[in-house]
Design a protein around this motif. Structure first.
Motif, PDB file in Angstrom:
ATOM      1  N   THR A  95       0.843  -1.200   0.000  1.00  0.00           N
ATOM      2  CA  THR A  95       0.000   0.000   0.000  1.00  0.00           C
ATOM      3  C   THR A  95       0.876   1.247   0.000  1.00  0.00           C
ATOM      4  O   THR A  95       2.071   1.193   0.321  1.00  0.00           O
ATOM      5  N   LEU A  96       0.267   2.371  -0.364  1.00  0.00           N
ATOM      6  CA  LEU A  96       0.973   3.646  -0.337  1.00  0.00           C
ATOM      7  C   LEU A  96       0.872   4.244   1.059  1.00  0.00           C
ATOM      8  O   LEU A  96      -0.198   4.241   1.671  1.00  0.00           O
ATOM      9  N   PRO A  97       1.953   4.769   1.589  1.00  0.00           N
ATOM     10  CA  PRO A  97       1.905   5.357   2.939  1.00  0.00           C
ATOM     11  C   PRO A  97       1.012   6.591   2.981  1.00  0.00           C
ATOM     12  O   PRO A  97       0.892   7.331   1.994  1.00  0.00           O
ATOM     13  N   SER A  98       0.402   6.811   4.123  1.00  0.00           N
ATOM     14  CA  SER A  98      -0.517   7.944   4.271  1.00  0.00           C
ATOM     15  C   SER A  98       0.201   9.275   4.127  1.00  0.00           C
ATOM     16  O   SER A  98      -0.391  10.267   3.684  1.00  0.00           O
ATOM     17  N   GLU A  99       1.500   9.338   4.487  1.00  0.00           N
ATOM     18  CA  GLU A  99       2.242  10.592   4.348  1.00  0.00           C
ATOM     19  C   GLU A  99       2.351  10.997   2.880  1.00  0.00           C
ATOM     20  O   GLU A  99       2.214  12.172   2.514  1.00  0.00           O
ATOM     21  N   LEU A 100       2.600  10.004   2.000  1.00  0.00           N
ATOM     22  CA  LEU A 100       2.720  10.292   0.577  1.00  0.00           C
ATOM     23  C   LEU A 100       1.377  10.741  -0.002  1.00  0.00           C
ATOM     24  O   LEU A 100       1.313  11.744  -0.727  1.00  0.00           O
ATOM     25  N   THR A 101       0.311  10.017   0.306  1.00  0.00           N
ATOM     26  CA  THR A 101      -0.995  10.380  -0.255  1.00  0.00           C
ATOM     27  C   THR A 101      -1.465  11.737   0.266  1.00  0.00           C
ATOM     28  O   THR A 101      -2.100  12.500  -0.474  1.00  0.00           O
TER      29      THR A 101
END
Length: 695
Positions: free
Chosen positions: A365-371
């Motif tokens: 999954t993509l990290p929440s910081e990046l999104t």
């Protein structure tokens, strides 16, 4: 000689056609239009004289002088399109000086005829004439250069084609007279080509003077440019290959032949491996777009391809999410794409992929910081910049290691809809990877917003479908609650009467009948619960409307006075249980809106095709707005304790039987509900007629 005649006749025809074209298309505020017509006519006359008398006759020289003077006038009038013929003081003297030089040509013709008694004097006159024409051509080209360079953008759009045609004409004339001066006599081949030149010149001049192409630019098709460049590469390769083979053939003996055959075999092998290369095609495409076009993308073609991809499901892109990935990947020639969508916990996980082959570990999954950063800044991430060790990138601390570790991953594109991150796309590296520029970023962001709107709309449609399913379930339960409410009222009335008449055998007998009927109705409601909101058909049987009306009258007589006013014989085709349930709703509503002393009337009639039953009360009535907009709306009621679904349910059940429900009501006067259903005999007759027609 014959070629020269044909080409100059062609030139005369072209100039005449150009003059007629301009004359038939008047354009306001074009001061060069009339001089252009005159110049084309004189040029056509000159070309005809050349075809008749030759290129070097005295009359030809005089006609050429008139032609050149006319084109000088055209150049001068082109300056007048933005007023520079008056503001530029140097224009008029230059034009006059060039006109004076051209006027010396008849003098030279006269002197040559009178005094050119030797070959040397004739050559001297010819060179002098060529020198004057060289000066005239150079001066005309200088004027044209100043005309176009000094013009405003809007004026350039107007004079572009006229200036181009005249510049081509004078450039050819300059070359013709330079060759004549250096060779001490005009070239016959060049002289023959002058007719073709004026024919070609007439096309842009006619288009420019009629303003038909003002402001337009010639732009080659990108597909044609790419294919042409490919053909040039292939052609150059073949020329080099066979040229080298011919050099080898100059060697003596068997060594030369062996070298020639060996080189051809090696070159053909390289061609088979090199020319079909996808990387080569990508390189040629980038080269063509970079050097031949102002913009990298053909936006019309990109938009057409985008709409085709999104609008048409194919075998490998069946879902909308897959088509979203393919539509974005096609823009950058990426071979694959990954689409990340928000999960139940809010983290973005893989929702779809197009042509992306996973390894055994799969995709994380993509990290929440990046999104969160992508949502705030709408930033397109070039992963090669993040991977670069010698360059610090602001996204380095947000991009996960698994994303930078996979060399296939090239660009990360956020898809935002109303500043909300809907999805994230990861594009695979194209065959010829490159750094993105401002045009790439702009196009990717625009397409991303469009794709985000499609995904958001799709998400909204899914939510509406789920909501509709819940609404259907709630409506079914509301119907059941409404019927239970009516049964509860009957059972409550039965319980109250039992306190007084429990010892009466007749009452106990009626009580058992009522309880059995209530139980049957509850079972019937459970059976109908599965039919509400579905498309299942009901079993229609003949129903005696008079008998049904009398049964209803007897059923409600103990609660409220219900009277039969008309008893016409009437047998309709209907679902007896559903029809009775609808009438119960209507009669109960009529009783609820009437006072105890006001009876409810049931009227049964027939008109030969349809049977009808009317339920009439003299209660409060309803206004037209309520009947039109709210009566048959679920959960809208004029009663404080009502569910608001009785009339709606009755109408839906009657419609399911092929009938209709009409309402007439006036406030303070009462209400009439009318149910119409096809008569059983009429329905059978119509069915029989239809079967005969089919047979």
């Amino acid at each position: 000689m014959q070629v020269s005649v044909i080409l100059h006749i062609l030139g005369a025809v072209g100039c005449a056609a150009g003059a007629i074209w301009v004359a038939q298309r008047p354009v306001a505020k074009r001061s060069d239009r009339l001089p252009t017509i005159v110049a084309l006519v004189l040029t056509g006359v000159w070309s005809g004289i050349v075809a008749a008398f030759g290129s070097f006759a005295e009359i030809t020289s005089l006609a050429e002088t008139w032609r050149n003077m006319a084109w000088l006038l055209v150049i001068y009038r082109l300056f007048a399109n933005d007023g520079r013929d008056r503001s530029m003081v140097a224009v008029r003297p230059v034009v006059l000086a060039l006109g004076f030089v051209e006027c010396l040509q008849p003098v030279l013709v006269f002197l040559s005829r009178e005094y050119a008694v030797t070959a040397d004097l004739t050559a001297m006159f010819l060179q002098t004439s060529a020198m004057f024409r060289i000066l005239l051509s150079i001066g005309a080209l200088v004027l044209l250069h100043n005309l176009y360079v000094g013009a405003s953008r809007s004026t350039r759009d107007v004079i572009r084609w006229s200036a181009a045609g005249i510049a081509g004409f004078w450039a050819f004339e300059l070359n013709f007279y330079v060759v004549a001066y250096l060779g001490q006599q005009p070239s016959a081949e060049f002289a023959a080509m002058r007719g073709l030149m004026v024919a070609i010149m007439a096309v842009p001049l006619a288009a420019g003077a009629s303003n038909g192409l003002a402001g337009r630019k010639l732009q080659a098709s990108r597909t044609v440019a790419f294919q042409t460049l490919s053909l040039l590469v292939i052609g150059g390769y073949l020329i080099a290959m066979f040229g080298t083979a011919q050099l080898f053939s100059l060697w003596d003996g068997n060594i030369g032949r062996i070298a020639q055959v060996g080189f051809i075999v090696a070159a053909a092998t390289v061609a088979l491996l090199w020319l079909p290369s996808q990387r080569l095609r990508a390189h040629l495409r980038v080269t063509a777009l970079k050097h031949l076009f102002q913009h990298r993308y053909d936006y019309r073609e990109e938009w057409l391809r985008f709409t085709r991809t999104i609008g048409h499901a194919e075998e490998d892109v069946a879902t909308l999410q897959q088509r979203v990935g393919k539509a974005m990947a096609d823009i950058t020639d990426s071979p694959a794409a990954l689409l990340f969508l928000p999960g139940e916990d809010g983290r973005f996980e893989e929702g779809a992929n197009w042509n992306w082959l996973h390894d055994a570990a799969g995709v994380e999954t993509l990290p929440s910081e990046l999104t969160a950063k992508l949502e705030r800044e709408n930033f397109v991430v070039e992963l090669d910049r993040v991977r670069s060790a010698n360059r610090a990138d602001e996204m380095s601390e947000f991009v996960p290691v698994w994303l930078t570790g996979d060399e296939r991953c090239w660009v990360v594109v956020p898809l935002l809809h109303f500043d909300r991150l809907v999805a994230v796309l990861v594009l695979a590296r194209p065959p010829l990877a490159r750094s993105l520029d401002w045009e790439d970023f702009d196009l990717l962001k625009i397409v991303a917003r469009q794709l985000a709107s499609y995904l958001a709309e799709h998400e909204g449609q899914q939510a509406l479908m789920e909501s509709a399913q819940f609404d259907d379930f709630n409506r079914r339960m509301a119907f059941v609650m409404h019927d239970i409410k009516n049964l509860a009222s009957q059972l409550s009335l039965l319980a109250r009467n039992a306190e007084t008449h429990a010892e009466n055998p007749e009452f106990r007998k009626d009580m058992l009948v009522t309880l059995r009927s209530s139980a049957d109705k509850l079972n019937g409601m459970l059976a109908r619960l599965g039919r509400y909101g579905s498309q299942s058909t009901v079993d229609l049987q003949p129903v005696d409307m008079v008998e049904l009306g009398q049964r209803l009258s007897q059923r409600f007589s103990g609660e409220h006075p219900v009277s039969m006013t008309r008893l016409d014989p009437c047998t309709v085709l209907a679902d007896q249980e559903g029809l009775e349930q609808a009438l119960v709703h209507l009669v109960q509503n009529a009783i609820d809106t009437s006072t105890s002393e006001m009876p409810v009337y049931i009227d049964v009639s027939a008109d030969g095709l349809n049977g009808r039953i009317d339920v009439v009360d003299t209660g409060d009535g309803m206004d037209a707005e309520f009947v039109r907009n709210r009566l048959f709306k679920p959960f809208v009621s004029s009663k404080t304790d009502g569910f608001g679904i009785g009339a709606f349910e009755a109408r839906e059940m009657i419609r399911g039987m092929g009938g209709r429900v009409d309402v007439q009501s006036r406030p303070g006067l009462g209400t009439r509900f009318t149910i119409e259903l096809p008569l059983a005999e009429a329905a059978r007759f119509i069915a029989a007629q239809d079967n005969q027609e089919v047979a």
